[in-house]
Design an enzyme around this catalytic site. Structure first.
Site, short mmCIF file in Angstrom:
data_model
loop_
_atom_site.label_atom_id
_atom_site.label_comp_id
_atom_site.label_asym_id
_atom_site.label_seq_id
_atom_site.Cartn_x
_atom_site.Cartn_y
_atom_site.Cartn_z
N HIS A 97 0.84 -1.21 0.00
CA HIS A 97 0.00 0.00 0.00
C HIS A 97 0.88 1.26 0.00
O HIS A 97 0.63 2.20 -0.74
CB HIS A 97 -0.89 0.04 1.26
N LYS A 131 -15.97 -6.89 3.36
CA LYS A 131 -15.56 -8.30 3.45
C LYS A 131 -15.82 -8.91 4.82
O LYS A 131 -16.43 -9.94 4.96
CB LYS A 131 -14.07 -8.43 3.11
N ARG A 151 -2.02 -6.37 -7.83
CA ARG A 151 -0.93 -7.29 -7.49
C ARG A 151 -0.90 -8.48 -8.43
O ARG A 151 0.11 -8.83 -8.99
CB ARG A 151 -1.09 -7.78 -6.05
N SER A 198 -3.01 -7.65 3.24
CA SER A 198 -3.33 -7.44 4.65
C SER A 198 -3.77 -8.76 5.29
O SER A 198 -3.40 -9.07 6.43
CB SER A 198 -4.46 -6.42 4.79
#
Ligand code: PNS
Length: 177
Positions: A28, A52, A102, A139
């Site tokens: 990030h 989420k 990514r 994360s």
């Protein structure tokens, strides 16, 4: 992006970098640093309630960790938003949304999100490819390996590590089973 024809009367290009940041990773931070070098201003926008799952870190913790990690970037602001990203982007008068990509699966989900956000707000999304050093760092994985005793200092900024250690000290190897 100064000097764009016809843009001199505007306040410059403000980019919104939205996310859950639960917690912020070095990936990030890399995207924020690169965006800050491209756009006049970057607003890191922490979503209050990620879709989420319940976040591990409170909103205040997530904002504090990011603020400390971007202290060297004068054109970066950290804030939060609730509800639709498109509404927040329009309200801020931002000209672009920034997202990092990514892996290929990121692209699949981010494409439709970007198109929906453009349809709702007329603001486009610019994708920055993740630096290969961080392309495997998420994360979710950071939280998982940390909770099982791994050293995550390589994957998160120092301010994040501090908060992680204060919140839940990593188990010692002998306690891992
Ligand atoms: O870090 P994440 O989980 O990739 O961030 C996702 C985020 C916060 C950017 C996304 O869930 C979001 O924009 N949420 C706000 C609600 C919203 O606008 N949903 C519709 C997106 S088309």
């Amino acid at each position: 992006m100064n000097g764009v024809p016809g843009a001199s009367d505007r306040q410059g290009h403000a980019a919104i970098y939205p996310g859950s940041f639960d917690p912020m990773t070095r990936g990030h931070l890399d995207v924020i640093e690169r965006a800050a070098a491209i756009f006049d201003k970057v607003v890191v926008a922490v979503v209050v309630n990620p879709q989420k799952r319940e976040p591990l870190f409170t909103l205040a913790e997530r904002e504090r960790m990011i603020t400390a990690s971007v202290a060297h970037l004068p054109n970066v602001e950290v804030t939060h938003f609730r509800g639709l990203l498109a509404d927040f982007v329009r309200g801020r008068g931002a000209t672009v949304i920034v997202k990092g990509l990514r892996v290929v699966s990121d692209f699949e989900s981010e494409m439709s999100t970007a198109l929906m956000n453009r349809s709702l707000s007329a603001v486009d999304t610019v994708f920055l490819p993740s630096d290969p050093r961080w392309s495997f760092v998420s994360s979710t994985l950071v939280k998982e390996v940390y909770s099982l005793g791994a050293d995550v200092a390589e994957y998160v900024p120092p301010a994040v590590l501090q908060v992680m250690q204060a919140k839940r000290p990593a188990p010692r190897p002998a306690e891992r089973s």
